[in-house]
Write an enzyme that holds these catalytic residues in place. Sequence first.
Site, PDB file in Angstrom:
ATOM      1  N   LYS A 215       5.864  30.667 -49.555  1.00 54.49           N
ATOM      2  CA  LYS A 215       7.429  30.440 -49.415  1.00 54.49           C
ATOM      3  C   LYS A 215       8.014  31.813 -50.149  1.00 54.49           C
ATOM      4  O   LYS A 215       9.288  31.703 -50.613  1.00 54.49           O
ATOM      5  CB  LYS A 215       7.730  29.313 -50.104  1.00 54.49           C
ATOM      6  CG  LYS A 215       7.202  27.946 -49.697  1.00 54.49           C
ATOM      7  CD  LYS A 215       6.828  27.924 -48.109  1.00 54.49           C
ATOM      8  CE  LYS A 215       7.750  27.733 -47.116  1.00 54.49           C
ATOM      9  NZ  LYS A 215       7.122  27.930 -45.558  1.00 54.49           N
TER      10      LYS A 215
ATOM     11  N   TRP B  32       7.526  37.081 -43.173  1.00 53.92           N
ATOM     12  CA  TRP B  32       8.446  38.251 -42.939  1.00 53.92           C
ATOM     13  C   TRP B  32       7.716  39.666 -43.090  1.00 53.92           C
ATOM     14  O   TRP B  32       7.646  40.410 -42.223  1.00 53.92           O
ATOM     15  CB  TRP B  32       9.450  38.460 -44.202  1.00 53.92           C
ATOM     16  CG  TRP B  32      10.680  39.317 -43.767  1.00 53.92           C
ATOM     17  CD1 TRP B  32      10.992  40.069 -42.952  1.00 53.92           C
ATOM     18  CD2 TRP B  32      11.712  39.271 -44.857  1.00 53.92           C
ATOM     19  NE1 TRP B  32      12.008  40.841 -43.262  1.00 53.92           N
ATOM     20  CE2 TRP B  32      12.484  40.264 -44.269  1.00 53.92           C
ATOM     21  CE3 TRP B  32      11.807  38.855 -46.187  1.00 53.92           C
ATOM     22  CZ2 TRP B  32      13.651  40.968 -44.957  1.00 53.92           C
ATOM     23  CZ3 TRP B  32      13.056  39.406 -46.939  1.00 53.92           C
ATOM     24  CH2 TRP B  32      13.997  40.380 -46.276  1.00 53.92           C
TER      25      TRP B  32
ATOM     26  N   THR C  71      -3.386  35.560 -47.211  1.00 56.31           N
ATOM     27  CA  THR C  71      -3.947  34.572 -48.009  1.00 56.31           C
ATOM     28  C   THR C  71      -2.915  34.220 -49.108  1.00 56.31           C
ATOM     29  O   THR C  71      -1.844  35.013 -49.347  1.00 56.31           O
ATOM     30  CB  THR C  71      -5.081  35.012 -49.051  1.00 56.31           C
ATOM     31  OG1 THR C  71      -5.804  33.963 -49.648  1.00 56.31           O
ATOM     32  CG2 THR C  71      -4.801  35.941 -49.800  1.00 56.31           C
ATOM     33  N   HIS C  72      -2.831  33.152 -49.635  1.00 56.30           N
ATOM     34  CA  HIS C  72      -2.126  32.477 -50.481  1.00 56.30           C
ATOM     35  C   HIS C  72      -3.257  32.225 -51.897  1.00 56.30           C
ATOM     36  O   HIS C  72      -2.699  31.711 -53.087  1.00 56.30           O
ATOM     37  CB  HIS C  72      -1.281  31.205 -50.570  1.00 56.30           C
ATOM     38  CG  HIS C  72      -0.217  31.316 -49.399  1.00 56.30           C
ATOM     39  ND1 HIS C  72       0.678  32.095 -49.269  1.00 56.30           N
ATOM     40  CD2 HIS C  72      -0.019  30.364 -48.220  1.00 56.30           C
ATOM     41  CE1 HIS C  72       1.419  32.065 -48.347  1.00 56.30           C
ATOM     42  NE2 HIS C  72       0.950  30.899 -47.681  1.00 56.30           N
TER      43      HIS C  72
ATOM     44  N   ARG D 172       8.436  36.276 -54.946  1.00 59.99           N
ATOM     45  CA  ARG D 172       9.808  35.794 -54.584  1.00 59.99           C
ATOM     46  C   ARG D 172      10.191  35.029 -55.867  1.00 59.99           C
ATOM     47  O   ARG D 172       9.336  34.363 -56.600  1.00 59.99           O
ATOM     48  CB  ARG D 172       9.932  34.803 -53.529  1.00 59.99           C
ATOM     49  CG  ARG D 172      11.353  34.418 -53.006  1.00 59.99           C
ATOM     50  CD  ARG D 172      11.338  33.599 -51.901  1.00 59.99           C
ATOM     51  NE  ARG D 172      12.709  33.368 -51.456  1.00 59.99           N
ATOM     52  CZ  ARG D 172      12.902  32.372 -50.147  1.00 59.99           C
ATOM     53  NH1 ARG D 172      11.905  31.607 -49.760  1.00 59.99           N
ATOM     54  NH2 ARG D 172      14.102  32.229 -49.979  1.00 59.99           N
TER      55      ARG D 172
ATOM     56  N   SER E  75      12.265  26.170 -51.340  1.00 59.59           N
ATOM     57  CA  SER E  75      11.592  26.261 -49.889  1.00 59.59           C
ATOM     58  C   SER E  75      10.536  25.601 -49.893  1.00 59.59           C
ATOM     59  O   SER E  75      10.342  25.213 -48.622  1.00 59.59           O
ATOM     60  CB  SER E  75      11.506  27.681 -49.882  1.00 59.59           C
ATOM     61  OG  SER E  75      10.809  28.159 -48.563  1.00 59.59           O
TER      62      SER E  75
ATOM     63  N   TYR F 208      10.816  39.775 -52.775  1.00 60.30           N
ATOM     64  CA  TYR F 208      11.634  39.221 -51.644  1.00 60.30           C
ATOM     65  C   TYR F 208      12.999  39.637 -51.816  1.00 60.30           C
ATOM     66  O   TYR F 208      13.671  40.058 -50.868  1.00 60.30           O
ATOM     67  CB  TYR F 208      11.547  37.550 -51.623  1.00 60.30           C
ATOM     68  CG  TYR F 208      12.225  37.185 -50.389  1.00 60.30           C
ATOM     69  CD1 TYR F 208      11.647  36.551 -49.375  1.00 60.30           C
ATOM     70  CD2 TYR F 208      13.533  36.569 -50.767  1.00 60.30           C
ATOM     71  CE1 TYR F 208      12.328  35.862 -48.398  1.00 60.30           C
ATOM     72  CE2 TYR F 208      14.250  35.935 -49.847  1.00 60.30           C
ATOM     73  CZ  TYR F 208      13.606  35.449 -48.539  1.00 60.30           C
ATOM     74  OH  TYR F 208      14.555  34.995 -47.518  1.00 60.30           O
TER      75      TYR F 208
ATOM     76  N   SER G  90      14.499  41.036 -38.833  1.00 60.01           N
ATOM     77  CA  SER G  90      15.827  40.214 -39.598  1.00 60.01           C
ATOM     78  C   SER G  90      15.440  38.835 -39.499  1.00 60.01           C
ATOM     79  O   SER G  90      14.894  38.167 -38.483  1.00 60.01           O
ATOM     80  CB  SER G  90      17.139  40.652 -38.986  1.00 60.01           C
ATOM     81  OG  SER G  90      17.013  39.965 -37.729  1.00 60.01           O
TER      82      SER G  90
ATOM     83  N   LYS H 270      17.259  36.317 -38.632  1.00 60.95           N
ATOM     84  CA  LYS H 270      17.969  35.902 -37.124  1.00 60.95           C
ATOM     85  C   LYS H 270      17.062  36.115 -36.182  1.00 60.95           C
ATOM     86  O   LYS H 270      16.880  35.096 -35.375  1.00 60.95           O
ATOM     87  CB  LYS H 270      19.307  36.509 -36.869  1.00 60.95           C
ATOM     88  CG  LYS H 270      20.390  35.610 -36.259  1.00 60.95           C
ATOM     89  CD  LYS H 270      21.760  36.287 -36.373  1.00 60.95           C
ATOM     90  CE  LYS H 270      22.498  36.243 -34.864  1.00 60.95           C
ATOM     91  NZ  LYS H 270      22.905  37.142 -34.326  1.00 60.95           N
TER      92      LYS H 270
ATOM     93  N   MET I 198      11.930  28.797 -40.252  1.00 60.89           N
ATOM     94  CA  MET I 198      12.653  29.755 -40.686  1.00 60.89           C
ATOM     95  C   MET I 198      13.985  29.000 -40.983  1.00 60.89           C
ATOM     96  O   MET I 198      14.735  28.658 -40.374  1.00 60.89           O
ATOM     97  CB  MET I 198      13.163  30.490 -39.579  1.00 60.89           C
ATOM     98  CG  MET I 198      11.944  31.445 -39.087  1.00 60.89           C
ATOM     99  SD  MET I 198      11.464  32.596 -40.425  1.00 60.89           S
ATOM    100  CE  MET I 198      10.024  33.283 -39.782  1.00 60.89           C
TER     101      MET I 198
ATOM    102  N   GLY J 257      16.479  31.621 -45.398  1.00 53.95           N
ATOM    103  CA  GLY J 257      15.957  33.075 -45.398  1.00 53.95           C
ATOM    104  C   GLY J 257      17.142  33.874 -46.407  1.00 53.95           C
ATOM    105  O   GLY J 257      17.610  35.082 -46.159  1.00 53.95           O
TER     106      GLY J 257
HETATM  107  S1  PPS Z   1       4.494  30.471 -45.904  1.00 56.71           S
HETATM  108  O1  PPS Z   1       4.560  29.343 -45.391  1.00 56.71           O
HETATM  109  O2  PPS Z   1       4.063  30.308 -47.242  1.00 56.71           O
HETATM  110  O3  PPS Z   1       3.405  31.401 -45.431  1.00 56.71           O
HETATM  111  O4  PPS Z   1       5.859  30.926 -46.109  1.00 56.71           O
HETATM  112  P1  PPS Z   1       6.748  32.310 -46.065  1.00 56.71           P
HETATM  113  O5  PPS Z   1       6.575  33.124 -44.909  1.00 56.71           O
HETATM  114  O6  PPS Z   1       5.989  32.814 -47.207  1.00 56.71           O
HETATM  115  O7  PPS Z   1       8.231  31.762 -46.653  1.00 56.71           O
HETATM  116  C1  PPS Z   1       8.946  31.427 -45.738  1.00 56.71           C
HETATM  117  C2  PPS Z   1      10.429  31.694 -46.412  1.00 56.71           C
HETATM  118  O8  PPS Z   1      10.498  33.143 -46.177  1.00 56.71           O
HETATM  119  C3  PPS Z   1      11.744  33.074 -45.278  1.00 56.71           C
HETATM  120  N1  PPS Z   1      11.768  34.072 -44.265  1.00 56.71           N
HETATM  121  C4  PPS Z   1      12.550  34.970 -44.292  1.00 56.71           C
HETATM  122  N2  PPS Z   1      13.785  35.472 -45.181  1.00 56.71           N
HETATM  123  C5  PPS Z   1      14.531  36.352 -44.740  1.00 56.71           C
HETATM  124  N3  PPS Z   1      14.108  37.181 -43.809  1.00 56.71           N
HETATM  125  C6  PPS Z   1      13.123  36.997 -42.652  1.00 56.71           C
HETATM  126  N4  PPS Z   1      12.684  37.846 -41.839  1.00 56.71           N
HETATM  127  C7  PPS Z   1      12.349  35.858 -42.967  1.00 56.71           C
HETATM  128  N5  PPS Z   1      11.207  35.312 -42.560  1.00 56.71           N
HETATM  129  C8  PPS Z   1      10.927  34.124 -43.191  1.00 56.71           C
HETATM  130  C9  PPS Z   1      11.891  31.576 -44.579  1.00 56.71           C
HETATM  131  O9  PPS Z   1      12.996  31.249 -44.111  1.00 56.71           O
HETATM  132  C10 PPS Z   1      11.344  30.883 -45.729  1.00 56.71           C
HETATM  133  O10 PPS Z   1      12.393  30.686 -46.816  1.00 56.71           O
HETATM  134  P2  PPS Z   1      13.387  29.542 -46.667  1.00 56.71           P
HETATM  135  O11 PPS Z   1      14.204  29.886 -48.238  1.00 56.71           O
HETATM  136  O12 PPS Z   1      12.823  28.311 -46.862  1.00 56.71           O
HETATM  137  O13 PPS Z   1      14.489  29.787 -45.730  1.00 56.71           O
END
Ligand code: PPS
Length: 295
Positions: free
Chosen positions: A48, A53, A107-108, A130, A138, A193, A228, A230, A256, A259
Amino acid sequence: MESDQLTLRLPLKYVKGVPLIRYFAEALGPLQNFQARPDDLLISTYPKSGTTWVSEILDMIYHGGDLEKCHRAPIYIRVPFLEFSVPGIPSGLESALNTPAPRLLKTHLPVALLPQTLLDQKVKVIYVARNAKDVAVSYYHFYNMAKVHPDPGTWDSFLEKFMAGEVSYGSWYQHVQEWWELSHTYPILYLFYEDMKENPKREIQKILEFVGRSLPEETVERIVQHTSFKEMKNNPMANYSTLPCDVMDHDISAFMRKGIAGDWKKTFTVAQNERFDAHYAEKMAGSNLKFRDDI
Ligand code: PPS
């Protein structure tokens, strides 16, 4: 679409002291056969933290900003998730074997569980971190919608588990610090992040430099726009909506989700925040790793 033979809400399984989603823990054995290549690039994060992204950004970079090429498959196929394993869906290992070089991999895993071949081959790593409070919120919503996790319980009890490192992938505090320490001696670009939210173009330039590529200004602008929040929320190849709904139920919470940086303020109570801050100070004492929990 529903997947076969999937058992939901299994308890976590501990591997070398690290709790993991049961199916992922069982994938670590076969993952020992994985052969890294020196031209692989590993995207590493605590869950998360911006994995999807930065994965989309890198796939765009690797394909010269060609939107059509980046629409060729869902993100978990374009960027194989090494330890991913869920019945009825190609495993991360299978996807990695089917991916042409140069590969992007995700990987995590904490450093101790990373397949040694990646380190032996000196595979470059982009680590995204982050702030812990937004990750916890999240992660709570993700536990609710992705039922390969155990039931998260109430927010309050989940937060306690997060602080104790009793969630999948273990302690956030340990993860961010050990990858930070490794970045002093190993080729790792350590990103935040919050910096990506603040100025995505600047962070994309750092990535370009790290991977030794350059792109015209207008292509970089296109990458900023296409990645982005959106755009990615509405992109079925980036938003995980192509997975069976018993694996991720977007009606419970979208992958999503919001974000943003600082969303934790809407969830943490004053008492939770005070307790969290005191615990955080203890766990991060002595580290020069600094986070912004808002921008
Ligand atoms: S995972 O499942 O661990 O791989 O998730 P991960 O991609 O690391 O994290 C998901 C969170 O990232 C937000 N996210 C974004 N934020 C801003 N911009 C972009 N483009 C974007 N893409 C993914 C996503 O909404 C999750 O955060 P939260 O706070 O839950 O919205």
